[in-house]
Scaffold this active site. Structure first.
Site, PDB file in Angstrom:
ATOM      1  N   CYS A  25       3.686  -6.439  -2.466  1.00  0.00           N
ATOM      2  CA  CYS A  25       3.334  -5.231  -3.205  1.00  0.00           C
ATOM      3  C   CYS A  25       4.367  -4.118  -3.018  1.00  0.00           C
ATOM      4  O   CYS A  25       5.530  -4.278  -3.346  1.00  0.00           O
ATOM      5  CB  CYS A  25       1.933  -4.808  -2.778  1.00  0.00           C
ATOM      6  SG  CYS A  25       1.119  -3.636  -3.861  1.00  0.00           S
ATOM      7  N   HIS A  26       3.960  -2.979  -2.467  1.00  0.00           N
ATOM      8  CA  HIS A  26       4.863  -1.850  -2.237  1.00  0.00           C
ATOM      9  C   HIS A  26       5.693  -2.023  -0.966  1.00  0.00           C
ATOM     10  O   HIS A  26       6.582  -1.218  -0.696  1.00  0.00           O
ATOM     11  CB  HIS A  26       4.065  -0.541  -2.147  1.00  0.00           C
ATOM     12  CG  HIS A  26       3.532  -0.074  -3.462  1.00  0.00           C
ATOM     13  ND1 HIS A  26       2.459  -0.671  -4.085  1.00  0.00           N
ATOM     14  CD2 HIS A  26       3.923   0.933  -4.273  1.00  0.00           C
ATOM     15  CE1 HIS A  26       2.208  -0.048  -5.222  1.00  0.00           C
ATOM     16  NE2 HIS A  26       3.083   0.928  -5.364  1.00  0.00           N
ATOM     17  N   GLU A  81       6.037   3.851   1.628  1.00  0.00           N
ATOM     18  CA  GLU A  81       6.773   5.010   1.122  1.00  0.00           C
ATOM     19  C   GLU A  81       7.228   5.937   2.236  1.00  0.00           C
ATOM     20  O   GLU A  81       8.244   6.609   2.114  1.00  0.00           O
ATOM     21  CB  GLU A  81       5.972   5.764   0.064  1.00  0.00           C
ATOM     22  CG  GLU A  81       4.779   6.518   0.582  1.00  0.00           C
ATOM     23  CD  GLU A  81       3.927   7.146  -0.518  1.00  0.00           C
ATOM     24  OE1 GLU A  81       3.320   8.198  -0.252  1.00  0.00           O
ATOM     25  OE2 GLU A  81       3.862   6.583  -1.634  1.00  0.00           O
ATOM     26  N   GLY A 133       0.834  -1.197   0.000  1.00  0.00           N
ATOM     27  CA  GLY A 133       0.000   0.000   0.000  1.00  0.00           C
ATOM     28  C   GLY A 133       0.868   1.244   0.000  1.00  0.00           C
ATOM     29  O   GLY A 133       2.022   1.216  -0.408  1.00  0.00           O
ATOM     30  N   ARG A 134       0.317   2.347   0.490  1.00  0.00           N
ATOM     31  CA  ARG A 134       1.082   3.601   0.506  1.00  0.00           C
ATOM     32  C   ARG A 134       1.988   3.732   1.727  1.00  0.00           C
ATOM     33  O   ARG A 134       2.940   4.501   1.730  1.00  0.00           O
ATOM     34  CB  ARG A 134       0.138   4.798   0.421  1.00  0.00           C
ATOM     35  CG  ARG A 134      -0.483   4.927  -0.960  1.00  0.00           C
ATOM     36  CD  ARG A 134      -1.062   6.287  -1.274  1.00  0.00           C
ATOM     37  NE  ARG A 134      -1.341   7.137  -0.161  1.00  0.00           N
ATOM     38  CZ  ARG A 134      -2.554   7.486   0.266  1.00  0.00           C
ATOM     39  NH1 ARG A 134      -3.612   7.022  -0.326  1.00  0.00           N
ATOM     40  NH2 ARG A 134      -2.709   8.317   1.271  1.00  0.00           N
TER      41      ARG A 134
END
Length: 192
Positions: free
Chosen positions: A118-119, A92, A88-89
């Site tokens: 994923c991320h 980051e 997800g975000r």
């Protein structure tokens, strides 16, 4: 005494990539300490649902409030058999936290099982642990893997890729394969 797994997530992590692996690992008997920097046991993180609806990238919708099961500041990494990192975000900004980076490096330095989806792989690239490793991620993270010295493998979203102590998957459709491979790395057996 239950065997413990450390699970990193944060605000706007992908909903399924937080909820489902957490529930799967608890289902098979692990004590899962889900943590987020700056938060303690009982606090919540807001999640986001990423879906694949035929657009050029995933869509994003509000998810759930997930209640953290442990306090980040109380983590002692040597207490855990393995590490899971949600996508997800959240990755980051989680990768900007020095303690998160130290935690990830600990698991790699001690060859303990690590599962990232994923991320979540962005945290691995920031921790400088993918050099010479083969792995997958959400396709948009592929260039980061390559720049960090890893060998990116584009695989179907419902698959997982294993290299040594590391299991990765492109996205939440791969949970069955992702958690199955992580359990193998942990040495878990499930009898049916």
């Amino acid at each position: 005494m239950k065997k413990k797994i450390l699970f990193l997530t944060g605000d706007f992590a992908e909903d399924y990539e937080t909820m489902v692996p957490f529930q799967m690992l608890e289902m098979v008997g692990y004590e899962v300490h889900v943590v987020c920097p700056g938060k303690k046991k009982g606090d919540t993180v807001k999640t986001a649902i990423h879906d694949f609806e035929g657009d050029q990238t995933y869509s994003e919708k509000p998810g759930h409030n997930f209640t953290l099961t442990y306090s980040f500041d109380e983590v002692t990494v040597s207490d855990y058999l393995g590490l899971v990192i949600a996508g997800g975000r959240a990755p980051e900004y989680l990768r900007l936290n020095d303690k998160v980076i130290d935690i990830v490096r600990y698991f790699f330095n001690h060859n303990k099982p690590v599962a990232a989806v994923c991320h979540g792989i962005q945290i691995l690239t920031a921790a400088d642990v993918v050099k010479g490793r083969k792995l997958t991620a959400y396709p948009a993270v592929g260039p980061e893997v390559t720049l960090a010295g890893g060998e990116f493998h584009a695989i179907a979203a419902d698959k997982a890729f294993v290299d040594g102590n590391l299991v990765t998957s492109p996205a939440w459709p791969g949970h069955a394969a992702f958690i199955r491979e992580f359990l193998k790395l942990l040495g878990a057996t499930i009898e049916i």
